[in-house]
Design an enzyme around this catalytic site. Structure first.
Site, short mmCIF file in Angstrom:
data_model
loop_
_atom_site.label_atom_id
_atom_site.label_comp_id
_atom_site.label_asym_id
_atom_site.label_seq_id
_atom_site.Cartn_x
_atom_site.Cartn_y
_atom_site.Cartn_z
CD GLU C 70 36.25 1.49 39.34
OE1 GLU C 70 37.45 1.61 38.98
OE2 GLU C 70 35.32 1.43 38.53
CG HIS C 139 30.35 -6.65 33.76
ND1 HIS C 139 31.48 -6.83 33.01
CD2 HIS C 139 30.21 -5.31 33.90
CE1 HIS C 139 31.99 -5.64 32.70
NE2 HIS C 139 31.25 -4.71 33.23
C1 LIG Z 1 36.84 -1.03 36.68
C2 LIG Z 1 35.60 -0.68 35.98
N1 LIG Z 1 34.89 0.37 36.41
C3 LIG Z 1 33.75 0.72 35.80
C4 LIG Z 1 33.30 0.01 34.74
C5 LIG Z 1 31.98 0.34 34.09
N2 LIG Z 1 32.21 0.98 32.81
C6 LIG Z 1 32.25 0.26 31.67
S1 LIG Z 1 32.67 1.19 30.39
C7 LIG Z 1 32.76 2.57 31.33
C8 LIG Z 1 33.12 3.87 30.72
C9 LIG Z 1 34.43 3.79 30.07
O1 LIG Z 1 34.72 5.00 29.51
P1 LIG Z 1 35.91 5.13 28.53
O2 LIG Z 1 37.12 4.53 29.10
O3 LIG Z 1 35.98 6.56 28.13
O4 LIG Z 1 35.48 4.24 27.30
P2 LIG Z 1 34.27 4.44 26.30
O5 LIG Z 1 33.12 3.72 26.87
O6 LIG Z 1 34.00 5.88 26.18
O7 LIG Z 1 34.72 3.84 25.04
C10 LIG Z 1 32.50 2.29 32.63
C11 LIG Z 1 32.49 3.26 33.72
C12 LIG Z 1 34.06 -1.09 34.31
N3 LIG Z 1 33.66 -1.87 33.30
N4 LIG Z 1 35.21 -1.40 34.93
#
Ligand SMILES: Cc1ncc(C[n+]2csc(CCOP(=O)(O)OP(=O)(O)O)c2C)c(N)n1
Ligand SMILES: [Mg+2]
Lengths: 375, 324, 341
Positions: C70, C139
């Site tokens: 971000e 959230h």
């Molecule tokens: C700072 C932030 N940006 C975006 C999100 C929304 N979000 C939650 S999980 C996720 C994907 C995370 O991907 P990854 O780190 O690969 O973990 P996975 O879900 O695959 O276990 C996103 C974009 C968030 N929770 N926090």
């Protein structure tokens, strides 16, 4: 005459679901003639004096002043003084027991006529139909900055007896925002375009303000399409026009700027309610509206004056024509009603502003019915 | 890859992976009934990572977890019943119902919290490692994070900080191929191992379906950290079985991707095959564990559903230092 | 004009502005459906599907998926805004502002002033806020007062589908950075929305009810609750004006003051935490500029000063409700009666 007559919360316009009785013009015990003002009804758009549909002695004010009631709810009871109180009570109890308020946003609204669009060579024209019947319909043409809602009080009254069509001129309401040159002739062509699209050969035309000039134009260029012509505070009969209104309407983008502009339209400025201002602003915020209105204003009201005169054209018309004007009109002065051809009936309405069809809907309806009777 | 685990370790490993799987499968079915509020990000398919790493940790060690945290919690010793109650928002939950799935924590057990902020955990793990180093507890910290999280500034900054402070820290980068609907093949430039090298930090990539491979890599990294050798990174490659969160239709994935994985690369099946081939544990023993865990999770769900919700009048404004 | 959801209204605003102006671009996590994935194209359209369909029309050069970074992409948007693009950034949940706040409040917000008026920053950050979604503490926040606090930022909080489309188009056409708050509970709310593009001016409050006894000022989703409260109170004979300021920066204080002058009583409803929120700000300004018109103390309806709890029982108790608003209105009415007696 032992009859007991209910007066219920009226439905002004198509979207009204409830209203408040602001104040009573008649006290209990007073006699009321049909068409006499009984009370002021306030809706979110406008406050309007409600004329009693029936006559008799006002026996009971059922609604308290300030009380908000759904459309169709009992507000008053009229009956001969000879009817005993107990019968009035029984009538009210019975009415209330059987009254089912229309659900807001419920089925009632789905049934209500909805505006539609017709494709014309001048672009899409939005219109609202109400009423039916086989004779030539009434076609209602609003003025500068207006829209088909300007007929919200009048159209239902006319629709009781015949087919009525209220339209949005190009650049207005929900019609196409391209106006071409924006002059009276182009607006008249759009009205003719709608008649063609709806296969209407001829109609009773009612034009308000700039819409008056538009209908005059149509009547003089296509006389066979016009059965009767009613002009309400029309443009085209003199050179003055309230430049503050035209300019103010063009410039206002905020509620505080728009409200005083709209208030100029009415003899009693306090009639204007929040929602009417908001609706006009909603329209003005649409992309293309500023340009369209500016084009129309420049073509029709150059330098704050009326550009075209239809006095001569008026003299040449053969259909029945009448002019209705509020004496307190500050947008287009009532003096323009002077010196018109003999055949044109002129009615001046005291205590009325530019919006006679809203301020004095019942009276205007009666005048239009009268003229149509002469056709 | 050697299977250098004691019998106890093998049983513990299997049981913990089975607990996570059963827990997540059950949350999946219960979520569909509409009774579980909010978001749930499931760890099914990824069990070998949390278990293979936490095998080498004890209560003086800390982990920072992610939004997909149930597996990390269970592997670090959180009570599955209290976790389930938390997910249901009950007063008996591990956080009294205030945190929910995304914020399950048990600080006393060194579980510093699942995390709603992607990349939120790595700096916290640096802090836990700093505590261990400063107080000479002998503890280490683990920062779990996804492929998505690996792109956050917080992760990059933490890697540099851990290195320059020589912290006892392991970055476990759980690469399940996706961050929400975005493929890690697209979003992660270079490779995590090369990124580690950029910070002059050891890094290895392991097959995340193979708990023995994960455990082996983790053993080495944890020993290094404990003995003052500083941070390192493990890039765990595997896949998740369910959507990003419950309700995700996963249309961005290939249709049979998950089905194939379940059939051929499931960490529990692979474990069974390996210990079977090596005649270390017999199937009956493992079946008994399966049955035991099933009962545990049944009870966890039943108890969670039966438990009280927190009382708004009493519980809303507690755990704060001021009320207004 | 047709019935559209809050989600559709926002989607349509972006469609029409991208169509109108080739410099408008969109970026954010999964807004182009998820890059590099083998399955369906445009599978996601952002986490709650608000941007769906845009990549198909405007392509991957103008609809950009981002890694989860971000700070970098919000900052990149700010940088692209002062160099000629008009970026819309989807920052999924406003809570994530924690990750990228510097780029917003030290960078984007300050360019115009700090550079002596020589920079324009036509940046829009669309972001979800609000509790009730069972999305827990990280959230669910309503952080608009934080942004309102910062000179240089504009802050819009639409309260209906109609407001959402018009305010978003205004935001996109605006040359200052705008933080656009979408309440995540409202995406399926429906309302009449014109098909054409239109703009709603910033700093112009809307009156959703007009009354004479009490003024209720409310923001975003709270406007609907205030309307419900006003309608219920009308049946008790208490008539309320409901003011939706639409934007907290700029704030239409004039309208609020006028309404307070008319009614003499004020209730402010704010979903944000109760200290230093919009309610305290408005109460203070009214106390300063309309004190003489007040017939009763101002009342504020806001959540308690806690993070947003997860458990439904707690979260429901946390949020303002129509009933709480009614109660506050009645208190202002009763307070006045006592004074007179
Ligand atoms: C700072 C932030 N940006 C975006 C999100 C929304 N979000 C939650 S999980 C996720 C994907 C995370 O991907 P990854 O780190 O690969 O973990 P996975 O879900 O695959 O276990 C996103 C974009 C968030 N929770 N926090
Ligand atoms: Mg991932």
């Amino acid at each position: 005459m032992a009859e007991i007559q209910p007066v219920v919360m009226p439905k002004f316009g198509l979207s009204m679901t409830e209203g408040a009785v602001l104040d009573w013009h008649k006290a209990e015990g007073e006699t009321v003639a049909p068409g006499e003002e009984l009370m002021d009804v306030e809706t979110t758009k406008i406050t309007n004096a409600y004329e009693s549909p029936v006559g008799g002695t006002l026996r009971r004010q059922v609604a308290r002043e300030g009380e908000t009631l759904p459309v169709g709810a009992l507000v008053a009871v009229l009956a001969d003084p000879s009817v005993p109180e107990s019968e009035i009570d029984a009538f009210i109890t019975d009415f209330q027991a059987n009254f089912v308020p229309p659900e807001a946003g419920g089925e009632g609204e789905e049934d209500a006529p909805r505006a539609q669009k017709a494709e014309t060579p001048q672009g899409a024209i939005n219109y609202l139909e109400a009423g039916g019947g086989s004779g030539p319909p009434v076609v209602l043409v609003h003025g500068f900055g207006g829209d088909l809602n300007n007929w919200m009080f009048l159209q239902p009254l006319l629709a009781e007896n015949r087919r009525t069509i209220a339209l949005d001129l190009p650049g207005h309401g929900a019609s196409a925002k391209q106006t071409g040159s924006g002059d009276v002739a182009s607006l008249a062509a759009a009205v003719a375009g709608l008649l063609d699209a709806l296969s209407i050969e001829s109609a009773h035309l009612v034009g308000h303000s700039l819409g008056g000039a538009v209908t005059l134009h149509l009547a003089s260029t296509a006389p066979q399409r016009v059965e009767t012509l009613t002009l309400i505070a029309p443009a085209g009969l003199g050179s003055e026009v309230d430049a503050d209104y035209i300019d103010g309407f063009l410039k206002a983008s905020r509620r505080k700027e728009m409200k005083p502009v709209l208030q100029r339209l009415f003899a009693d400025p306090s009639l204007i309610r929040r929602e009417m201002v908001e609706e006009v602003l909603k329209f003005k915020r649409l992309d293309g509206v500023d340009e369209a209105l500016t084009a129309i204003a420049e073509a029709c009201f150059p330098q704050g004056r009326q550009g075209l005169s239809y006095r001569e054209a008026l003299a040449g018309l053969s259909c029945p024509v009448q002019v209705i004007w509020g004496e307190a009109d500050i947008i287009v002065p009532v003096s323009h009603a002077e010196g018109l051809p003999e055949a044109v009936t002129v009615t001046r309405l005291p205590g009325t502003g530019h919006m006679a069809q809203m301020e004095k809907a019942s009276e205007v309806a009666r005048l239009i019915e009268g003229l149509m009777g002469r056709a | 890859m050697s299977l250098q685990m004691s019998r106890e370790e093998l049983l513990h490993t299997y049981k913990t992976m089975r607990t996570i799987r059963e827990f997540e499968e059950r949350v999946h079915t219960e979520f569909a009934t509409g009774e579980i509020p909010g978001f749930a990000h499931l760890y099914a398919g990824e069990e070998a990572s949390a278990v293979g790493v936490c095998l080498h940790l004890d209560e003086k060690d800390s982990i920072a977890s992610t939004h997909r945290g149930h597996g990390h919690c269970i592997a670090k010793g959180c009570d599955p019943k209290a976790m389930m109650a938390e997910i249901y928002g009950r007063k008996t939950g591990l956080c009294g119902g205030k945190g929910g799935s995304m914020h399950i924590a048990d600080v006393a057990k060194g579980m510093l919290g699942a995390n709603g902020i992607v990349g939120g955990g790595a700096p916290l793990a640096c802090g836990a490692a700093l505590t261990a180093k400063t107080l000479k507890t002998g503890g280490v910290a683990v920062a779990f994070g996804g492929d998505g999280a690996s792109n956050q500034g917080t992760t990059a900054e933490s890697m540099n900080l851990a290195k320059v402070w020589n912290l006892p820290l392991i970055f476990v980068l759980e690469d399940n191929g996706y961050a929400e609907a975005t493929a890690s093949a697209w979003s992660v430039s270079g490779t995590p191992v090369k990124r580690a090298a950029g910070y002059d930090m050891p890094g290895v990539q392991v097959d995340g379906h193979d708990v023995f491979a994960v455990a082996e890599a983790a053993r080495e990294a944890v020993e290094r950290a404990r003995s003052g050798g500083g941070p390192s990174l493990i890039h765990v490659v595997f896949s998740r079985y369910y959507g990003h969160f419950e309700g995700d239709a996963m249309t961005y994935r290939e249709k049979d991707e998950v089905e194939n994985l379940r059939r051929t690369r499931d960490c529990l099946n692979l474990f069974r095959e390996r210990v079977g081939e090596a005649k270390l544990l017999d199937a009956g023993e493992l079946d008994a564990i399966d049955a035991e865990i099933k009962t545990l999770i049944d009870e966890a769900v039943a108890e969670a559903k039966a438990a009280d919700m927190p009382d708004p009048l009493r519980d809303l404004e507690t755990d704060v230092y001021v009320r207004y | 004009m047709s019935k559209k959801s809050f989600r559709q209204a926002i989607n349509e605003a972006m469609h029409q502005e991208m169509e109108r102006d080739p410099n408008v671009i969109l970026m954010g996590e999964d807004v182009a459906g998820g890059m590099g994935a083998p399955g369906e194209e445009d599978a996601w359209g952002g986490v709650l599907g608000v941007t769906k369909g845009l990549v198909g029309t405007y392509g991957r050069e103008r609809v950009l998926d981002t890694p989860i970074t971000e700070s970098a992409f919000v900052g990149a948007a700010a940088g692209s805004a002062i160099t000629g693009l008009r970026p819309i950034v989807e920052l999924m949940f406003v809570d994530f502002m924690g990750v990228c706040f510097d780029q917003i409040f030290n960078q984007a917000a300050k360019f115009r002033y700090m550079f002596g008026g020589k920079a324009k920053t036509p940046l829009v950050v669309r972001t979800m806020y609000g509790a009730g979604f069972r999305a827990a503490s990280q959230h669910s926040q309503s952080l608009y007062p934080v942004f309102t606090h910062i000179p240089g930022l504009k802050v819009a909080i639409p309260s209906s589908p109609y407001e959402a489309k018009g305010l978003l188009i205004s935001a996109i056409r605006d040359d200052d950075p705008v933080i656009f708050f979408e309440n995540k509970m409202m995406y399926d709310d429906e309302g009449e929305v014109p098909d054409e593009a239109y703009t709603i001016p910033f700093g112009e409050a809307n009156l959703t009810r007009e009354g004479k006894d009490v003024t209720i000022v409310a923001f975003g989703r709270m406007v609907n609750l205030a309307n419900q409260a006003a309608d219920a109170l009308a049946k008790e004979g208490i008539s309320c004006t409901v003011v939706d300021p639409r934007t907290t920066s700029p704030l239409d204080l004039d309208t609020i003051l006028e309404c307070v002058e008319d009614t003499g009583r004020l209730v402010v409803v704010d979903e944000a935490s109760p200290r230093c929120n919009m309610a305290t700000d408005i109460a203070a300004q009214v106390a300063q500029d309309a004190f003489a018109h007040l017939k009763a103390p101002v009342r504020m309806v806001a959540p308690p000063h806690t993070p947003v709890p997860f458990s439904p029982s707690l979260e429901d108790a946390y949020l303002p409700t129509a009933a709480k608003i009614q109660e506050a209105v009645r208190m202002t009415m009763n307070a006045a009666q006592r004074e007179v007696a």
